[in-house]
Design an enzyme around this catalytic site. Sequence first.
Site, mmCIF file in Angstrom:
data_model
loop_
_atom_site.group_PDB
_atom_site.id
_atom_site.type_symbol
_atom_site.label_atom_id
_atom_site.label_comp_id
_atom_site.label_asym_id
_atom_site.label_seq_id
_atom_site.Cartn_x
_atom_site.Cartn_y
_atom_site.Cartn_z
ATOM 1 N N SER A 13 0.610 -1.362 -0.269
ATOM 2 C CA SER A 13 -0.412 0.255 0.002
ATOM 3 C C SER A 13 1.427 1.147 0.023
ATOM 4 O O SER A 13 0.322 2.032 -0.619
ATOM 5 C CB SER A 13 -0.890 0.322 0.900
ATOM 6 O OG SER A 13 0.267 -0.225 2.272
ATOM 7 N N ASP A 183 -0.426 6.759 10.690
ATOM 8 C CA ASP A 183 -0.793 5.395 11.543
ATOM 9 C C ASP A 183 0.502 4.398 12.263
ATOM 10 O O ASP A 183 0.011 3.426 12.472
ATOM 11 C CB ASP A 183 -1.554 4.425 10.998
ATOM 12 C CG ASP A 183 -1.405 3.861 9.365
ATOM 13 O OD1 ASP A 183 -0.079 3.751 9.176
ATOM 14 O OD2 ASP A 183 -2.146 2.921 8.909
ATOM 15 N N HIS A 186 1.923 3.974 7.239
ATOM 16 C CA HIS A 186 1.529 4.378 5.712
ATOM 17 C C HIS A 186 2.178 5.710 5.889
ATOM 18 O O HIS A 186 1.389 7.069 6.917
ATOM 19 C CB HIS A 186 -0.058 4.991 5.888
ATOM 20 C CG HIS A 186 -0.557 2.956 5.612
ATOM 21 N ND1 HIS A 186 -1.386 2.160 6.409
ATOM 22 C CD2 HIS A 186 -0.583 2.218 4.990
ATOM 23 C CE1 HIS A 186 -1.318 1.460 6.088
ATOM 24 N NE2 HIS A 186 -1.065 0.986 4.689
#
Length: 205
Positions: A13, A183, A186
């Site tokens: 991601s 977080d 990310h």
Amino acid sequence: MDFGNRIVFIGDSITEWGRFEDTEGIGTGYVRILHDYLRVTYPEKNYEIINRGIGGDRIINLEDRWQKDVLDLKPTTVSISIGINDVWRQLDQPNIEQVYPEQFEEKYRNLLLKLKQELNPTIILMDPTVIEEDINSKGNQALKPYVAVVEKLAKEFDAIRVTTHEAFINYLKKKSGYLLTTDGVHMNSAGNMLMAQTWINEVEK
């Protein structure tokens, strides 16, 4: 930088970061910064940047899509960023089948062997970054052997290694208090800038 003009970025991601919502398919993360930097700095090269990051991916997921998302695209350069989820899943989903350092190394090596044998592109290996913005976090301690695998494979395959883990740890040591993630994993825009800056510094050497 002269390594052909088709660069595939593949990873999880952190690499994906908005590519599915972007009309260019680049996203808004570090790949976007590198796309814009390369386009503006080396306009004569006409670099083609292809983002193949997918959220949640571990090395076993790259293995499943290596042919379609890397080999079939015939890149002249491949930049790989993987390893965060191989560790993070041990922390947040301990009941699923895990990918420990030995398996991570074996599968990573097999992917690089296929890449060398079929295309022999320039290879860029990015260290996994951080899990929590705390040098001593359980995640960052668990990441160490995975970072060591990337270092080992970079030497073995004569790849460019991007020391993103070290860059983040060095930043955290300075205790500025300014966060680089949303977080703990990310990236926010500053974290993406540090990743891109580290990539450029290592690759332009």
